[in-house]
Write an enzyme that holds these catalytic residues in place. Sequence first.
Site, PDB file in Angstrom:
ATOM      1  N   TRP A 199       0.779  -1.259  -0.080  1.00 20.91           N
ATOM      2  CA  TRP A 199       0.030  -0.009  -0.126  1.00 20.91           C
ATOM      3  C   TRP A 199       0.953   1.299   0.000  1.00 20.91           C
ATOM      4  CZ3 TRP A 199      -2.062   2.539   4.997  1.00 20.91           C
ATOM      5  CH2 TRP A 199      -2.959   3.608   4.548  1.00 20.91           C
ATOM      6  N   ASP A 231      -0.251  -5.686   9.686  1.00 23.38           N
ATOM      7  CA  ASP A 231      -1.157  -4.852   9.200  1.00 23.38           C
ATOM      8  C   ASP A 231      -2.478  -5.431   8.870  1.00 23.38           C
ATOM      9  OD1 ASP A 231      -1.473  -2.043   6.758  1.00 23.38           O
ATOM     10  OD2 ASP A 231      -2.750  -2.549   8.345  1.00 23.38           O
ATOM     11  N   LYS A 249     -12.989  -0.464   6.580  1.00 25.82           N
ATOM     12  CA  LYS A 249     -13.446  -1.354   5.743  1.00 25.82           C
ATOM     13  C   LYS A 249     -14.607  -2.316   6.412  1.00 25.82           C
ATOM     14  CE  LYS A 249     -10.168  -0.052   2.759  1.00 25.82           C
ATOM     15  NZ  LYS A 249      -9.562   0.969   3.703  1.00 25.82           N
TER      16      LYS A 249
END
Lengths: 414, 417
Positions: free
Chosen positions: B147, B228, B264
């Site tokens: 990312w 993560d 999310k």
Amino acid sequence: MHCLKVIRNFSLWSSVPLGSLDPMSGIVAQFNADNCPQKVNLGVNTYRDNNGNPVVLESVIKAMQIIREKNLDNEYPPIEGLQSFIDAAIKLGYGDKYYEKNSKNIAGCQVLSGTGAIRLGFELLNKFVPPETKVLVPIPTQTLHPTIAKMAGLQSQEYRYFDPTTRQVDFQGLFQDLYTAPNGSIVLFHACSHNPTGCDLELHQWEQLLDLTKKKDLLPFFDMTYQGFTSGDMDKDAYAIRLFTEAGMPIILGQSFDQNMGLSGQRIGCLSLVCSNEKEREIVNSQLNLIARSLWSCPPVHGARIAETVLNNPKIYQLWLKEVRLMAQRIQNMRYSFTKALKELGSPHDWSYLSKQFGLYSLTGIGQLQINELMEKYHIYLLENGGISIAGLNDNNIKYVAMAFHEVTKNTQI
Amino acid sequence: MQKLQLLQNQYNPTSDDIFYHIVQAPPDPIFGIANAYKADTSSTKIDLGVGAYRTDEEKPYVFEIIKKLEKEIVNDPTLNKEYLPIEGLADFNKGCQKLMFGQNSPLIASGQIVTAQCLGGTGALRVGFEFVKRHIPGDVYVSKPTWSNHNQVIERAGLNQFEYPYFEPKTKGFNCAGTIECLSQARMGSIVLLHVCAHNPTGVDPTENEWLQIADVCKKRRLVPFFDCAYQGFASGCIEKDVFAVRKFAELGFQMIVAQSFSKNMGLYNERVGAVHIVTSNKDISARVLSNLKIVIRTICSNPPAIGARIAAKILTDEKNFNAWVEELKTVTGRIIKMRTLLKQELDNLKVPGNWDHITRQTGFFTFTGLTPEQCDLLTKQYHVYLLRSGRMSMAGITSKNVRYLAESIKAVVQKK
């Protein structure tokens, strides 16, 4: 394939020392554990009404109603946050007049309250000011400021601010320290309701500082946590900002709505910088975004929606101004009443300085022994530095607190 | 003359020129695309850029359970609306621990997990890396690719970073051998940033066996795992299975850091709900770690925002709410999986050249399509399909109505000479 269990004998974190605790949290814990019905919390860090309760403003409730009816989604805001909030906050901070003419030159970003404004501001400055540039912070200041500067990679240096004997601003010391500081230094100013002393600069003193700022190319960074909360008047409280910007000084402004909107839990603030022109504003905004992206990606929206509604809805805005005025007045009344009560008790000390100070906090100069006695004998909790939060006083407890203060200080020097 | 002025001003800025030498920063690769999409007036535009879920009607989705709980919280007069503690809401933190490490994890009981509420996944990463910088500074190994914001956060925290070859373009799968080889050369005590599941941007995850291999090399080189976790629930469809890696590493005795996001999986994008966990060897050390973590947090935001954590806490600590959430999450992830299937079908039907198996093989929000930056540019400019130039496509933006157009557009750019 099997992995051998990693033995946890060695600790990765064994060299981590105990970090210094927040000076506030110890008091809160002790106060909460105290069962005495007469206990008083003079270390409270948010406004309390005359019954000692936290307040949810009616203007905030009305704003939330409007927001609820809009049925909004939870999508990511832009990195800079809600533009409608940023614009409204800047307008409030800089004043209608200046905003009309100059809004296109003011870069701005929604941040996590006052702390977020300082952190983001310092990170931006660290990236672009010459490496030796220092941040000048007042002594005393909210303990956080020098630490944030360090975290952001900036060196800080203190300037004298408070005279403990007169309990007023040590303006001579202040002026001298700024005068001898390197040209181009960043100077952190508390716009109003200085935390933790309650001592604010007078108009003519700000004017002298403006001159000095011009002469030495100082970069003023205003921390405005208590706009409206100080005198009850938004423009009056932002006098320093008005003065500097009208004179053409580029300033940096950190605003918080923790106190004047009672939104401390939602972390709503704004960081703004006065630029030379629109192009520069665009550039600065892009850099703010770049830095904010790696701090928090984008700020939380709940508080911004409330603040934006309060500031932009004319009826709710007027209601809010009234509510803030009332809060400021209550604080001022408590200051007068407390001074008066101590005088009537025949205190040998002059407590009148309390009435001349502003905002939530004042430094009493009370020593550790007295602080302990107040706590153990009278169940009254002060801040570690002898500071008190005026919000903790009300009509129900003020006589008791005055009596206790009198008892512990009548035979001592403070 | 002007240049001289500029140089002069650089170290002696006048009040007019303080920001004179600041340069324009590039737009964020992900938010920038979102902005471009917003500005596009085409009726056929498709947003496959930012990782935000959309319904089949291309609308953002607020979980029903979230709506219900937010209402309850906002209307509750007994709730304290004031500052949270620096480390955040206690209930929320406990709930996060259970979700991540398991309801009955012995590490929770023994006080070996230090948890603090953070500003979404980004906030958790930044706090974690700032802590690392201050107390166990070492090089950070990040997956290639990763990312985009990972690199920025690590850089701003003042740490060096190196890449491990995560994605194998030939197989469009996880490059296990390459990763292990790279990490076995890493300096002892380095930090390894690992995506727990639904790897962003590739959608490719290690198998359980491969995770054990990674654990092995971490043990050998004394590497500190930094996990993560932004997509728990989105990979396998099973909440517990998705965090296999974290739980396995915990079981194996690793001391490590975990960043957890609810942006999310609870659709709480805008309220910045996340947590950082640091696993220690005993609760005395935990106390010291917490006190230092608090200093890091205090100097970023003082304390975190309340509303999002309160909502999440109500889900994580109440069985009924939790089950309702899991059900809704299944619907959301189910739709994404369906879109993967649909897109592959359309591409096959249109006989688009290339092997598109990876679309259904990869998991989570994203597909690493394998399209080149130039193909992506064309897709955007000519067909108004917005995706990252890396070829990363957010499957959550595909709908039953736009999937055919998408497939046709892909065909067009792939076939273009």
